[in-house]
Scaffold this motif. Sequence first.
Motif, PDB file in Angstrom:
ATOM      1  N   SER A   1      22.758  20.320 -11.905  1.00  0.00           N
ATOM      2  CA  SER A   1      22.314  21.092 -13.058  1.00  0.00           C
ATOM      3  C   SER A   1      21.423  22.235 -12.588  1.00  0.00           C
ATOM      4  N   LEU A   2      21.561  23.377 -13.233  1.00  0.00           N
ATOM      5  CA  LEU A   2      20.705  24.514 -12.933  1.00  0.00           C
ATOM      6  C   LEU A   2      19.521  24.462 -13.882  1.00  0.00           C
ATOM      7  N   GLU A   3      18.351  24.282 -13.297  1.00  0.00           N
ATOM      8  CA  GLU A   3      17.136  24.108 -14.082  1.00  0.00           C
ATOM      9  C   GLU A   3      15.987  24.855 -13.412  1.00  0.00           C
ATOM     10  N   ILE A   4      15.170  25.499 -14.220  1.00  0.00           N
ATOM     11  CA  ILE A   4      14.036  26.248 -13.678  1.00  0.00           C
ATOM     12  C   ILE A   4      13.162  25.354 -12.806  1.00  0.00           C
ATOM     13  N   LEU A   5      12.954  24.124 -13.218  1.00  0.00           N
ATOM     14  CA  LEU A   5      12.072  23.224 -12.475  1.00  0.00           C
ATOM     15  C   LEU A   5      12.820  22.366 -11.446  1.00  0.00           C
ATOM     16  N   GLY A   6      14.061  22.739 -11.152  1.00  0.00           N
ATOM     17  CA  GLY A   6      14.816  22.032 -10.123  1.00  0.00           C
ATOM     18  C   GLY A   6      14.310  22.417  -8.737  1.00  0.00           C
ATOM     19  N   LYS A   7      15.000  21.955  -7.718  1.00  0.00           N
ATOM     20  CA  LYS A   7      14.610  22.235  -6.333  1.00  0.00           C
ATOM     21  C   LYS A   7      15.182  23.579  -5.892  1.00  0.00           C
ATOM     22  N   GLN A   8      14.350  24.387  -5.287  1.00  0.00           N
ATOM     23  CA  GLN A   8      14.800  25.657  -4.734  1.00  0.00           C
ATOM     24  C   GLN A   8      15.217  25.427  -3.278  1.00  0.00           C
ATOM     25  N   ILE A   9      16.414  25.907  -2.947  1.00  0.00           N
ATOM     26  CA  ILE A   9      16.925  25.754  -1.589  1.00  0.00           C
ATOM     27  C   ILE A   9      17.511  27.085  -1.133  1.00  0.00           C
ATOM     28  N   SER A  10      17.663  27.213   0.174  1.00  0.00           N
ATOM     29  CA  SER A  10      18.258  28.422   0.740  1.00  0.00           C
ATOM     30  C   SER A  10      19.781  28.343   0.648  1.00  0.00           C
ATOM     31  N   SER A  11      20.425  29.463   0.920  1.00  0.00           N
ATOM     32  CA  SER A  11      21.897  29.480   0.936  1.00  0.00           C
ATOM     33  C   SER A  11      22.434  28.539   2.005  1.00  0.00           C
TER      34      SER A  11
ATOM     35  N   ALA B   1      22.198  14.510 -14.127  1.00  0.00           N
ATOM     36  CA  ALA B   1      22.370  15.293 -12.898  1.00  0.00           C
ATOM     37  C   ALA B   1      22.008  14.475 -11.667  1.00  0.00           C
ATOM     38  N   ASN B   2      22.842  14.597 -10.652  1.00  0.00           N
ATOM     39  CA  ASN B   2      22.538  14.009  -9.353  1.00  0.00           C
ATOM     40  C   ASN B   2      21.542  14.873  -8.585  1.00  0.00           C
ATOM     41  N   PHE B   3      21.577  16.173  -8.873  1.00  0.00           N
ATOM     42  CA  PHE B   3      20.682  17.121  -8.199  1.00  0.00           C
ATOM     43  C   PHE B   3      20.348  18.232  -9.181  1.00  0.00           C
ATOM     44  N   LYS B   4      19.069  18.555  -9.255  1.00  0.00           N
ATOM     45  CA  LYS B   4      18.601  19.642 -10.118  1.00  0.00           C
ATOM     46  C   LYS B   4      18.285  20.839  -9.225  1.00  0.00           C
ATOM     47  N   LEU B   5      18.998  21.933  -9.439  1.00  0.00           N
ATOM     48  CA  LEU B   5      18.899  23.117  -8.596  1.00  0.00           C
ATOM     49  C   LEU B   5      18.229  24.251  -9.354  1.00  0.00           C
ATOM     50  N   SER B   6      17.285  24.904  -8.691  1.00  0.00           N
ATOM     51  CA  SER B   6      16.639  26.078  -9.275  1.00  0.00           C
ATOM     52  C   SER B   6      16.889  27.274  -8.369  1.00  0.00           C
ATOM     53  N   PHE B   7      17.305  28.364  -8.965  1.00  0.00           N
ATOM     54  CA  PHE B   7      17.467  29.600  -8.213  1.00  0.00           C
ATOM     55  C   PHE B   7      16.177  30.403  -8.198  1.00  0.00           C
ATOM     56  N   SER B   8      15.280  30.090  -9.127  1.00  0.00           N
ATOM     57  CA  SER B   8      14.028  30.837  -9.229  1.00  0.00           C
ATOM     58  C   SER B   8      13.192  30.230 -10.339  1.00  0.00           C
TER      59      SER B   8
ATOM     60  N   VAL C   1      26.231  22.715 -13.877  1.00  0.00           N
ATOM     61  CA  VAL C   1      25.963  22.836 -15.304  1.00  0.00           C
ATOM     62  C   VAL C   1      24.951  23.944 -15.554  1.00  0.00           C
ATOM     63  N   ILE C   2      25.343  24.877 -16.421  1.00  0.00           N
ATOM     64  CA  ILE C   2      24.460  25.954 -16.856  1.00  0.00           C
ATOM     65  C   ILE C   2      24.263  25.803 -18.360  1.00  0.00           C
TER      66      ILE C   2
END
Length: 159
Positions: free
Chosen positions: A75-85, A121-128, A106-107
């Motif tokens: 899931s794309l979430e503001i408070l998810g984990k930020q990772i590099s490419s 979500a198995n993983f919460k991803l944040s782009f910023s 998921v957006i």
Amino acid sequence: MNIRIICIGKLKEKYWQDASNEYIKRLKPFCNIEIVELKEYKITKNPSPKDEEIVKIKEGEAILSKIKDGDYVISLEILGKQISSEMMAEKLIGITNQGYSDFDFVIGGNLGLSDEVSKRANFKLSFSLMTFPHQMMRIILLEQIYRSFMINKGTSYHK
């Protein structure tokens, strides 16, 4: 590998549609990719917190109806984990090595994701920590998925 991007709302402007189509075309040699566009629920001009929660729940139910039991959900979430490419590229390989072949990104809509979707979500991803329009976020996500394949392939695209 099967990648599904489940998102609230449609790409309305032609330039977003063109960008999406370009990355989908680039991704076809590496994976099966599907975009699932779900209804964006309308909300009044000055909604109450309860009204906003109702919209998030309805959109969340629609999202969850598209996710299969064995899918790996990011899931794309503001408070998810930020990772590099590079970390994203490694993550996709790692998840595949765990036996997953179906990925759902998921957006959410303008109000974000329901608690139920976030919990699935198995993983919460944040782009910023910043907020982006969900149409733009879809293009950024597609590009980063493509970039992950290019990194894992060892091409110069990432340089």
